[in-house]
Scaffold this active site. Structure first.
Site, PDB file in Angstrom:
ATOM      1  N   CYS A   8      53.209  23.750  44.189  1.00 31.97           N
ATOM      2  CA  CYS A   8      54.290  24.704  43.943  1.00 31.97           C
ATOM      3  C   CYS A   8      55.037  24.912  45.260  1.00 31.97           C
ATOM      4  CB  CYS A   8      53.773  26.013  43.353  1.00 31.97           C
ATOM      5  SG  CYS A   8      52.781  27.029  44.467  1.00 31.97           S
ATOM      6  N   ASN A  11      52.348  27.489  47.685  1.00 37.78           N
ATOM      7  CA  ASN A  11      50.900  27.284  47.597  1.00 37.78           C
ATOM      8  C   ASN A  11      50.132  28.589  47.792  1.00 37.78           C
ATOM      9  OD1 ASN A  11      48.307  25.438  49.315  1.00 37.78           O
ATOM     10  ND2 ASN A  11      48.574  25.623  47.128  1.00 37.78           N
ATOM     11  N   CYS A  13      50.555  31.139  44.955  1.00 32.36           N
ATOM     12  CA  CYS A  13      50.471  31.748  43.618  1.00 32.36           C
ATOM     13  C   CYS A  13      50.094  30.707  42.562  1.00 32.36           C
ATOM     14  CB  CYS A  13      51.796  32.397  43.214  1.00 32.36           C
ATOM     15  SG  CYS A  13      52.272  33.839  44.182  1.00 32.36           S
ATOM     16  N   ARG A  14      51.096  29.987  42.070  1.00 33.38           N
ATOM     17  CA  ARG A  14      50.889  29.123  40.909  1.00 33.38           C
ATOM     18  C   ARG A  14      49.973  27.934  41.167  1.00 33.38           C
ATOM     19  NH1 ARG A  14      56.876  27.896  39.323  1.00 33.38           N
ATOM     20  NH2 ARG A  14      56.978  27.854  41.594  1.00 33.38           N
ATOM     21  N   SER A  15      50.209  27.175  42.237  1.00 31.88           N
ATOM     22  CA  SER A  15      49.375  25.984  42.431  1.00 31.88           C
ATOM     23  C   SER A  15      47.927  26.321  42.748  1.00 31.88           C
ATOM     24  CB  SER A  15      49.983  25.018  43.458  1.00 31.88           C
ATOM     25  OG  SER A  15      50.101  25.600  44.736  1.00 31.88           O
ATOM     26  N   ASP A 147      57.041  31.864  37.219  1.00 30.53           N
ATOM     27  CA  ASP A 147      56.855  32.104  38.656  1.00 30.53           C
ATOM     28  C   ASP A 147      56.679  33.602  38.920  1.00 30.53           C
ATOM     29  OD1 ASP A 147      56.839  32.265  41.407  1.00 30.53           O
ATOM     30  OD2 ASP A 147      58.527  30.890  41.667  1.00 30.53           O
TER      31      ASP A 147
END
Length: 174
Positions: A8, A11, A13-15, A147
């Site tokens: 993401c 690096n 939150c999402r990934s 996101d």
């Protein structure tokens, strides 16, 4: 060994959520995919990285860390790092959270590789021969992972990450 890198923007939150959700899923592999696959958690290498340098060295964002913890997942020790060409060469799957991440790969990958991957990342459900894909495409949805950096809705991100990771894992284990 099946090697997966989730990517993401920062690096944080999402990934990392995808990294640690997938790690949990491969630990519980047979229950998640409802199959008698011969694969085990030892057959997977899973990590995450960023397309940007903005958050390098920072830990997982506290609300993301809390969301993972609320589901019994520990991400302590994880710090943000940027994806490299060496990562592209090492991992079998480079799984992006959104279209912006795909565009940002142009600053990381050599031009010829980037252009080939851009063409092939459009749809993993067909004859996808590239390494790069978008997570929600694995679930048959042509949209970005929500996101939470902008929305604050970590529950929506949790749902997207779980849906995408489960679909990807089922596809890999076929």
């Amino acid at each position: 060994m099946i090697k997966i890198l989730f990517v993401c923007h920062g690096n944080i939150c999402r990934s990392p959520m995808a990294e640690f959700v997938m790690k949990k899923m491969v630990r519980d592999l047979r229950a998640v995919i409802q199959s008698n696959t011969s694969l085990t958690a030892a057959d997977f290498e899973i990590a995450s990285a960023a397309t940007s340098t903005e958050e390098i060295g920072n830990p997982v964002y506290p609300p993301a860390r809390r969301m993972l913890a609320s589901h019994g997942i520990d991400c302590s020790g994880k710090t943000a790092r940027q994806m490299t060409v060496a990562d592209y060469n090492h991992y079998d799957y480079i799984v992006l959270m959104d279209q912006n991440n795909l565009r940002n790969l142009r600053w990381i990958l050599p031009r010829d590789i980037y252009e080939r991957e851009l063409d092939q990342a459009r749809d993993v459900r067909d004859t996808h021969d590239g390494k790069v894909s978008l997570l929600m495409d694995w679930a048959g949805k042509s949209r970005d992972v929500a996101d939470p950096w902008y929305t604050g809705d970590f529950e929506a991100t949790w749902r997207d990450v779980n849906e995408g990771c489960k679909a990807m894992l089922q596809s890999i284990c076929k």
